[in-house]
Motif scaffolding. Structure first.
Motif, PDB file in Angstrom:
ATOM      1  N   ARG A   1       0.826  -1.208   0.000  1.00 20.99           N
ATOM      2  CA  ARG A   1       0.000   0.000   0.000  1.00 20.99           C
ATOM      3  C   ARG A   1       0.860   1.259   0.000  1.00 20.99           C
ATOM      4  O   ARG A   1       0.555   2.238  -0.673  1.00 20.99           O
ATOM      5  CB  ARG A   1      -0.960   0.001   1.181  1.00 20.99           C
ATOM      6  N   SER A   2       1.967   1.220   0.729  1.00 23.62           N
ATOM      7  CA  SER A   2       2.878   2.359   0.753  1.00 23.62           C
ATOM      8  C   SER A   2       3.505   2.584  -0.620  1.00 23.62           C
ATOM      9  O   SER A   2       3.593   3.731  -1.088  1.00 23.62           O
ATOM     10  CB  SER A   2       3.974   2.127   1.793  1.00 23.62           C
ATOM     11  N   ASP A   3       3.929   1.510  -1.268  1.00 24.47           N
ATOM     12  CA  ASP A   3       4.499   1.619  -2.615  1.00 24.47           C
ATOM     13  C   ASP A   3       3.488   2.196  -3.592  1.00 24.47           C
ATOM     14  O   ASP A   3       3.830   3.032  -4.431  1.00 24.47           O
ATOM     15  CB  ASP A   3       4.978   0.259  -3.121  1.00 24.47           C
ATOM     16  N   ALA A   4       2.246   1.764  -3.504  1.00 24.84           N
ATOM     17  CA  ALA A   4       1.202   2.275  -4.403  1.00 24.84           C
ATOM     18  C   ALA A   4       0.963   3.764  -4.167  1.00 24.84           C
ATOM     19  O   ALA A   4       0.791   4.537  -5.116  1.00 24.84           O
ATOM     20  CB  ALA A   4      -0.092   1.489  -4.213  1.00 24.84           C
ATOM     21  N   ALA A   5       0.967   4.188  -2.902  1.00 30.66           N
ATOM     22  CA  ALA A   5       0.762   5.606  -2.593  1.00 30.66           C
ATOM     23  C   ALA A   5       1.914   6.454  -3.124  1.00 30.66           C
ATOM     24  O   ALA A   5       1.696   7.525  -3.697  1.00 30.66           O
ATOM     25  CB  ALA A   5       0.613   5.794  -1.081  1.00 30.66           C
ATOM     26  N   ILE A   6       3.125   5.971  -2.962  1.00 32.09           N
ATOM     27  CA  ILE A   6       4.287   6.697  -3.473  1.00 32.09           C
ATOM     28  C   ILE A   6       4.229   6.783  -4.991  1.00 32.09           C
ATOM     29  O   ILE A   6       4.499   7.835  -5.580  1.00 32.09           O
ATOM     30  CB  ILE A   6       5.599   6.035  -3.004  1.00 32.09           C
ATOM     31  N   GLN A   7       3.849   5.696  -5.639  1.00 27.19           N
ATOM     32  CA  GLN A   7       3.761   5.695  -7.094  1.00 27.19           C
ATOM     33  C   GLN A   7       2.684   6.660  -7.575  1.00 27.19           C
ATOM     34  O   GLN A   7       2.864   7.352  -8.579  1.00 27.19           O
ATOM     35  CB  GLN A   7       3.487   4.286  -7.615  1.00 27.19           C
ATOM     36  N   ASP A   8       1.559   6.728  -6.865  1.00 26.71           N
ATOM     37  CA  ASP A   8       0.510   7.684  -7.228  1.00 26.71           C
ATOM     38  C   ASP A   8       1.017   9.121  -7.123  1.00 26.71           C
ATOM     39  O   ASP A   8       0.715   9.959  -7.974  1.00 26.71           O
ATOM     40  CB  ASP A   8      -0.728   7.497  -6.342  1.00 26.71           C
ATOM     41  N   LYS A   9       1.808   9.398  -6.081  1.00 25.84           N
ATOM     42  CA  LYS A   9       2.364  10.740  -5.932  1.00 25.84           C
ATOM     43  C   LYS A   9       3.343  11.054  -7.062  1.00 25.84           C
ATOM     44  O   LYS A   9       3.329  12.157  -7.616  1.00 25.84           O
ATOM     45  CB  LYS A   9       3.076  10.868  -4.581  1.00 25.84           C
TER      46      LYS A   9
END
Length: 128
Positions: A77-85
């Protein structure tokens, strides 16, 4: 994109987040070390060393297996949030670059804009 992200987490996701916070503290690591230090001499109290070894190995394996699953959830979930940013930043940058290229009539900047826009969302195509 960040606007597509919902702030609502499932029950499992909330549990995984709390578990990750719990086990990532220094005192938790210290407690684990103390547990091992207390466990080691306790073998002398039991007559059957094989049974005691099997019990401690089974318990630590189960705990490790569950923690890996929980921590992987929070990491994903953290990786996905960073990628979205990163995608949002790349999209904004490409818009700014496109505007600048139009003003200064720069072909190389237009090419950079095309490459940057093509990179947005690339992680979905290249991930396993």
């Amino acid at each position: 994109m960040p606007t597509d992200v919902t702030p609502h987490l499932s029950l499992f996701d909330r549990f995984a987040t709390q578990a990750a916070k719990f086990v990532s503290r220094a005192w938790f690591f210290t407690a684990c070390v103390l547990l091992v230090l207390l466990w080691a001499p306790s073998i002398l109290l039991f007559g059957n060393v094989d049974t005691w070894q099997l019990i401690i190995n089974t318990v630590t394996t189960i705990v490790t297996f569950l923690l890996v699953a929980l921590l992987q959830n929070t990491q994903t979930r953290s990786d996905a949030a960073i990628q979205d940013k990163l995608n949002a930043m790349a999209a904004a940058m490409s818009t700014l670059m496109s505007h600048t290229a139009d003003i200064h009539d720069r072909a190389e900047l237009h090419q950079a804009v095309k490459e940057l826009r093509a990179a947005v969302g690339l992680e979905d195509e290249e991930s396993a």
